[in-house]
Design a protein around this motif. Structure first.
Motif, PDB file in Angstrom:
ATOM      1  N   ASP A 176     -22.329  11.425  -8.996  1.00  0.00           N
ATOM      2  CA  ASP A 176     -22.070  10.943 -10.338  1.00  0.00           C
ATOM      3  C   ASP A 176     -23.065  11.357 -11.510  1.00  0.00           C
ATOM      4  OD1 ASP A 176     -20.698   8.815 -12.215  1.00  0.00           O
ATOM      5  OD2 ASP A 176     -22.634   7.587 -11.825  1.00  0.00           O
ATOM      6  N   VAL A 177     -24.098  11.676 -10.927  1.00  0.00           N
ATOM      7  CA  VAL A 177     -25.211  11.938 -12.079  1.00  0.00           C
ATOM      8  C   VAL A 177     -25.733  13.424 -11.845  1.00  0.00           C
ATOM      9  CG1 VAL A 177     -27.363  11.462 -13.060  1.00  0.00           C
ATOM     10  CG2 VAL A 177     -25.854   9.552 -12.345  1.00  0.00           C
ATOM     11  N   ILE A 178     -26.127  13.636 -10.590  1.00  0.00           N
ATOM     12  CA  ILE A 178     -26.653  15.251 -10.453  1.00  0.00           C
ATOM     13  C   ILE A 178     -25.836  16.298 -10.648  1.00  0.00           C
ATOM     14  CG2 ILE A 178     -27.810  16.576  -8.692  1.00  0.00           C
ATOM     15  CD1 ILE A 178     -29.214  14.221  -7.598  1.00  0.00           C
ATOM     16  N   GLN A 179     -24.711  16.175 -10.292  1.00  0.00           N
ATOM     17  CA  GLN A 179     -23.756  17.283 -10.259  1.00  0.00           C
ATOM     18  C   GLN A 179     -23.657  17.835 -11.953  1.00  0.00           C
ATOM     19  OE1 GLN A 179     -20.131  16.860 -11.425  1.00  0.00           O
ATOM     20  NE2 GLN A 179     -19.886  19.475 -11.264  1.00  0.00           N
ATOM     21  N   ASN A 180     -23.483  16.938 -12.705  1.00  0.00           N
ATOM     22  CA  ASN A 180     -23.244  17.188 -14.270  1.00  0.00           C
ATOM     23  C   ASN A 180     -24.699  17.194 -14.995  1.00  0.00           C
ATOM     24  OD1 ASN A 180     -22.893  13.888 -14.369  1.00  0.00           O
ATOM     25  ND2 ASN A 180     -21.148  14.474 -12.988  1.00  0.00           N
ATOM     26  N   HIS A 181     -24.848  15.788 -15.123  1.00  0.00           N
ATOM     27  CA  HIS A 181     -25.893  15.521 -16.139  1.00  0.00           C
ATOM     28  C   HIS A 181     -27.179  16.212 -15.726  1.00  0.00           C
ATOM     29  CE1 HIS A 181     -23.334  12.545 -17.754  1.00  0.00           C
ATOM     30  NE2 HIS A 181     -23.713  11.643 -16.933  1.00  0.00           N
ATOM     31  N   GLU A 211     -25.976  32.010 -20.487  1.00  0.00           N
ATOM     32  CA  GLU A 211     -27.314  31.917 -19.922  1.00  0.00           C
ATOM     33  C   GLU A 211     -27.455  30.793 -19.112  1.00  0.00           C
ATOM     34  OE1 GLU A 211     -29.395  34.131 -20.311  1.00  0.00           O
ATOM     35  OE2 GLU A 211     -28.321  35.118 -21.856  1.00  0.00           O
ATOM     36  N   LYS A 212     -26.394  29.721 -19.319  1.00  0.00           N
ATOM     37  CA  LYS A 212     -26.481  28.528 -18.353  1.00  0.00           C
ATOM     38  C   LYS A 212     -25.971  28.926 -17.016  1.00  0.00           C
ATOM     39  CE  LYS A 212     -24.731  25.273 -20.901  1.00  0.00           C
ATOM     40  NZ  LYS A 212     -23.873  24.042 -21.207  1.00  0.00           N
ATOM     41  N   GLN A 213     -24.935  29.856 -17.115  1.00  0.00           N
ATOM     42  CA  GLN A 213     -24.195  30.163 -15.779  1.00  0.00           C
ATOM     43  C   GLN A 213     -25.346  31.056 -15.004  1.00  0.00           C
ATOM     44  OE1 GLN A 213     -19.643  30.227 -17.131  1.00  0.00           O
ATOM     45  NE2 GLN A 213     -20.557  32.130 -16.511  1.00  0.00           N
ATOM     46  N   LYS A 214     -26.000  31.743 -15.760  1.00  0.00           N
ATOM     47  CA  LYS A 214     -27.017  32.644 -14.833  1.00  0.00           C
ATOM     48  C   LYS A 214     -27.846  31.638 -14.093  1.00  0.00           C
ATOM     49  CE  LYS A 214     -27.063  36.608 -17.972  1.00  0.00           C
ATOM     50  NZ  LYS A 214     -28.031  37.351 -19.056  1.00  0.00           N
ATOM     51  N   VAL A 215     -28.475  30.553 -14.738  1.00  0.00           N
ATOM     52  CA  VAL A 215     -29.469  29.811 -14.062  1.00  0.00           C
ATOM     53  C   VAL A 215     -28.811  29.030 -12.821  1.00  0.00           C
ATOM     54  CG1 VAL A 215     -30.623  27.587 -14.344  1.00  0.00           C
ATOM     55  CG2 VAL A 215     -30.842  29.268 -16.199  1.00  0.00           C
ATOM     56  N   LEU A 216     -27.686  28.425 -13.168  1.00  0.00           N
ATOM     57  CA  LEU A 216     -26.768  27.792 -12.068  1.00  0.00           C
ATOM     58  C   LEU A 216     -26.349  28.652 -10.741  1.00  0.00           C
ATOM     59  CD1 LEU A 216     -24.453  25.571 -14.231  1.00  0.00           C
ATOM     60  CD2 LEU A 216     -26.320  25.071 -12.930  1.00  0.00           C
ATOM     61  N   LEU A 265     -21.221  22.620 -26.592  1.00  0.00           N
ATOM     62  CA  LEU A 265     -21.638  21.422 -25.762  1.00  0.00           C
ATOM     63  C   LEU A 265     -20.801  21.319 -24.654  1.00  0.00           C
ATOM     64  CD1 LEU A 265     -23.151  19.366 -28.779  1.00  0.00           C
ATOM     65  CD2 LEU A 265     -24.287  20.936 -27.277  1.00  0.00           C
ATOM     66  N   PHE A 266     -19.606  21.953 -24.453  1.00  0.00           N
ATOM     67  CA  PHE A 266     -18.804  21.547 -23.387  1.00  0.00           C
ATOM     68  C   PHE A 266     -18.792  22.314 -22.244  1.00  0.00           C
ATOM     69  CE2 PHE A 266     -17.343  19.808 -27.172  1.00  0.00           C
ATOM     70  CZ  PHE A 266     -16.981  18.545 -26.901  1.00  0.00           C
ATOM     71  N   PRO A 267     -19.134  21.807 -21.037  1.00  0.00           N
ATOM     72  CA  PRO A 267     -19.159  22.862 -19.589  1.00  0.00           C
ATOM     73  C   PRO A 267     -17.998  23.545 -19.677  1.00  0.00           C
ATOM     74  CG  PRO A 267     -19.479  20.639 -19.305  1.00  0.00           C
ATOM     75  CD  PRO A 267     -19.662  20.474 -20.541  1.00  0.00           C
ATOM     76  N   ARG A 268     -17.586  24.541 -19.168  1.00  0.00           N
ATOM     77  CA  ARG A 268     -16.512  25.300 -18.732  1.00  0.00           C
ATOM     78  C   ARG A 268     -16.295  25.369 -17.312  1.00  0.00           C
ATOM     79  NH1 ARG A 268     -14.177  28.567 -22.964  1.00  0.00           N
ATOM     80  NH2 ARG A 268     -12.390  29.260 -21.503  1.00  0.00           N
ATOM     81  N   VAL A 311     -18.725  24.029 -13.758  1.00  0.00           N
ATOM     82  CA  VAL A 311     -18.531  23.093 -13.043  1.00  0.00           C
ATOM     83  C   VAL A 311     -18.481  23.505 -11.439  1.00  0.00           C
ATOM     84  CG1 VAL A 311     -16.627  21.401 -12.303  1.00  0.00           C
ATOM     85  CG2 VAL A 311     -17.295  21.612 -14.746  1.00  0.00           C
ATOM     86  N   GLU A 312     -17.964  24.624 -11.227  1.00  0.00           N
ATOM     87  CA  GLU A 312     -17.757  25.235  -9.713  1.00  0.00           C
ATOM     88  C   GLU A 312     -19.313  25.455  -9.206  1.00  0.00           C
ATOM     89  OE1 GLU A 312     -15.145  28.244  -9.393  1.00  0.00           O
ATOM     90  OE2 GLU A 312     -13.353  27.160 -10.293  1.00  0.00           O
ATOM     91  N   LEU A 313     -19.889  26.150 -10.225  1.00  0.00           N
ATOM     92  CA  LEU A 313     -21.435  26.387  -9.708  1.00  0.00           C
ATOM     93  C   LEU A 313     -22.167  25.194  -9.536  1.00  0.00           C
ATOM     94  CD1 LEU A 313     -22.263  29.243 -12.226  1.00  0.00           C
ATOM     95  CD2 LEU A 313     -21.857  29.492  -9.753  1.00  0.00           C
ATOM     96  N   SER A 314     -22.107  24.215 -10.058  1.00  0.00           N
ATOM     97  CA  SER A 314     -22.668  22.934 -10.001  1.00  0.00           C
ATOM     98  C   SER A 314     -22.297  22.214  -8.585  1.00  0.00           C
ATOM     99  CB  SER A 314     -22.464  21.867 -11.001  1.00  0.00           C
ATOM    100  OG  SER A 314     -22.893  22.323 -12.111  1.00  0.00           O
ATOM    101  N   TRP A 315     -20.855  22.469  -8.196  1.00  0.00           N
ATOM    102  CA  TRP A 315     -20.531  21.926  -6.904  1.00  0.00           C
ATOM    103  C   TRP A 315     -20.966  22.935  -5.809  1.00  0.00           C
ATOM    104  CZ3 TRP A 315     -19.617  17.306  -6.163  1.00  0.00           C
ATOM    105  CH2 TRP A 315     -18.882  16.315  -7.100  1.00  0.00           C
ATOM    106  N   GLN A 316     -21.068  24.141  -5.900  1.00  0.00           N
ATOM    107  CA  GLN A 316     -21.615  25.094  -4.939  1.00  0.00           C
ATOM    108  C   GLN A 316     -23.074  24.527  -4.650  1.00  0.00           C
ATOM    109  OE1 GLN A 316     -21.027  29.131  -6.064  1.00  0.00           O
ATOM    110  NE2 GLN A 316     -18.810  28.617  -6.281  1.00  0.00           N
ATOM    111  N   ILE A 317     -23.709  24.201  -5.402  1.00  0.00           N
ATOM    112  CA  ILE A 317     -24.960  23.846  -5.316  1.00  0.00           C
ATOM    113  C   ILE A 317     -25.272  22.483  -4.442  1.00  0.00           C
ATOM    114  CG2 ILE A 317     -27.158  22.815  -6.134  1.00  0.00           C
ATOM    115  CD1 ILE A 317     -26.492  24.839  -8.759  1.00  0.00           C
TER     116      ILE A 317
END
Length: 506
Positions: A255-260, A284-289, A452-455, A459-465
């Motif tokens: 609910d919170v970690i994957q996105n916010h 740059e955000k994608q490089k971090v994730l 300001l909107f994630p592509r 989203v996929e990189l966040s779920w991979q984490i």
């Protein structure tokens, strides 16, 4: 995507005013629509940022007419709008309100929706430019976008544009996120799909980049040579309330970690973009994730819990398993904490600790960058007993602002050094009131500005984490209990204690 004829690109200081357009809102009976979306639309109109002919169409199963919908919007605005209610603003906005009644699978209802949009194009001058806002559960996304396509409502035509807005959750794991994206981008082009993470619309979140890249005093020390660790916290003092139907089975991590929280981590850890365009920020955000990793021992890298019955805010409260609608055998976590590493040259060896939970000591969201101690302290053995680490704390909510903690000499003849703080608060530093996150995000959608909107890749990189951790927890029985009104389970404290650190007390 269409330009904005009312915005002069030569002067970014001018107000960003949306061009002719309208918005169709699915899910008008939900809390999000009444408490956030409708008030935000009024606030934009009140600030003169919407075109005179702006239209708002509600779509729901209720047996309402236009007047019924107008009353719903009026009441929501009166109760929740940030700006003062003005009759002249309401009169102009309410003239563009329409309602279409029907099910998401009702072909005739969507035919009526098309006729309503065509009428607004003609009478209100919306120019064929429309946003379709899905404030509904993801399981209905396929029905709605399929109907929009079947009725010719999804395609751009000439200079007119069509855009789609969806709220989280963006799936419940990597596989479902990909399936959901195939549904959405099978109808709308990728650049026309706006995924809302309302945290990214907050002024204090946007100020992370300003703090880093507009101030030479911070960027040179924003790396592993000077930073000891980073803590990112989103704490809530309330329980799940009436959200058991959604929350049980989802939990704090999804609910919170994957996105916010992962988005906050990306903003803190990213390299300087070549510009503040959507594509440059996204790269740059994608490089971090892509560089984020969990430690190999997941049992030592994370903690989870469920709040127990107890006292919070001076009131007796029920435990998570006692909440209405929660299964007595539920293993859903109401608290989650984890350690992550960012495997880049800048951040090698710097742990990032993320935590979120319900029924905690107070409501607060913050990013705390804790710096290393000075390599040499030329003072007596007792002079620095009360001196801790320097820290920059960015308060996202409430009391938006920043605090800088550093050491200072205590007045007197003895040499004694203690922590002091310098505090910046938005409320006392600026005369302008900060707009609500939904004001900024809705206006950006209408303008076609996506920074300001994630592509989907983010989203996929966040779920991979997150997916390996969720799978690990699935085989580990029930979460640890923690007292309501406290700061989480003992396992979360142990997570930092193993590294010789401790959680900040906000």
């Amino acid at each position: 995507m269409g330009g904005n004829p009312l915005r002069d690109e030569r002067d970014r200081r001018l107000p960003r005013i949306a061009g002719p357009c309208g918005l169709v809102l699915f899910g008008v009976t939900g809390d999000l629509a009444t408490k956030k979306i409708m008030p935000a639309i009024y606030d934009l109109a009140s600030r003169g940022l919407l075109p005179p002919g702006f239209s708002l169409v509600g779509f729901a199963r209720r047996d309402w007419d236009d007047q019924d919908f107008s009353r719903i919007v009026h009441d929501a605005v009166r109760e929740h709008a940030r700006t003062e209610f003005r009759e002249e603003v309401w009169a102009q906005l309410s003239d563009g309100l329409r309602f279409v009644s029907g099910e998401f699978s009702d072909d005739q209802a969507f035919a009526r929706l098309r006729r309503t949009i065509e009428e607004l194009d003609e009478r209100r001058g919306t120019g064929g430019n429309h946003v379709f806002y899905l404030s509904i559960p993801p399981r209905y996304f396929g029905d709605v976008v399929g109907q929009l396509k079947a009725n010719g409502l999804a395609e751009d035509s000439g200079s007119a544009w069509r855009r789609l807005v969806v709220e989280k959750p963006f799936g419940h794991d990597l596989a479902s996120a990909r399936e959901l994206n195939e549904v959405l981008e099978g109808v709308f082009p990728a650049e026309a799909v706006f995924r809302i993470d309302h945290y990214l619309g907050k002024e204090t979140v946007q100020n992370i980049l300003t703090t880093r890249f507009a101030n030479e005093m911070f960027e040179p020390i924003w790396n592993s040579r000077y930073v000891d660790h980073v803590q990112i916290t989103m704490a809530e003092d309330g329980g799940i309330g009436g959200r058991a139907g959604y929350y049980d089975g989802i939990g704090a991590a999804r609910d919170v970690i994957q996105n916010h929280l992962l988005q906050l981590l990306a903003l803190v850890a990213m390299e300087e973009p070549t510009s503040f365009s959507a594509e440059s920020l996204r790269v740059e955000k994608q490089k971090v994730l892509e560089s984020v990793s969990l430690p190999r021992r997941l049992d030592l890298a994370a903690a989870r819990g469920q709040y127990a019955a107890g006292w919070a805010g001076g009131e007796k409260v029920a435990g998570f398993l006692e909440e209405d609608g929660v299964r007595k055998t539920s293993t859903t976590e109401s608290y989650a904490a984890l350690r992550l590493d960012v495997d880049t040259r800048r951040w090698a060896g710097v742990p990032f600790y993320l935590r979120t939970g319900k029924r905690l000591g107070r409501r607060v969201t913050e990013v705390a960058v804790t710096f290393k101690r000075a390599p040499h302290l030329p003072f007596g053995p007792h002079a620095t007993e009360e001196l801790t680490h320097n820290a920059l704390v960015i308060r996202v909510q409430p009391d938006e602002g920043m605090t800088l903690r550093f050491g200072s000499k205590v007045p007197g003849t003895a040499l004694e050094i203690r922590d002091v703080t310098m505090d910046f608060a938005y409320g006392s530093s600026f005369a302008e009131a900060s707009p609500e996150a939904y004001e900024r995000l809705i206006l950006d959608v209408l303008l076609g500005e996506p920074p300001l909107f994630p592509r989907q890749r983010e989203v996929e990189l966040s779920w991979q984490i997150l997916d390996p951790l969720i799978a690990h927890w699935a085989d580990r029985g029930r979460p640890e209990q923690y007292p309501s009104g406290g700061w989480g389970p003992a396992g979360a404290d142990a997570l930092l204690q193993r590294d010789g650190r401790a959680w900040r007390r906000p």
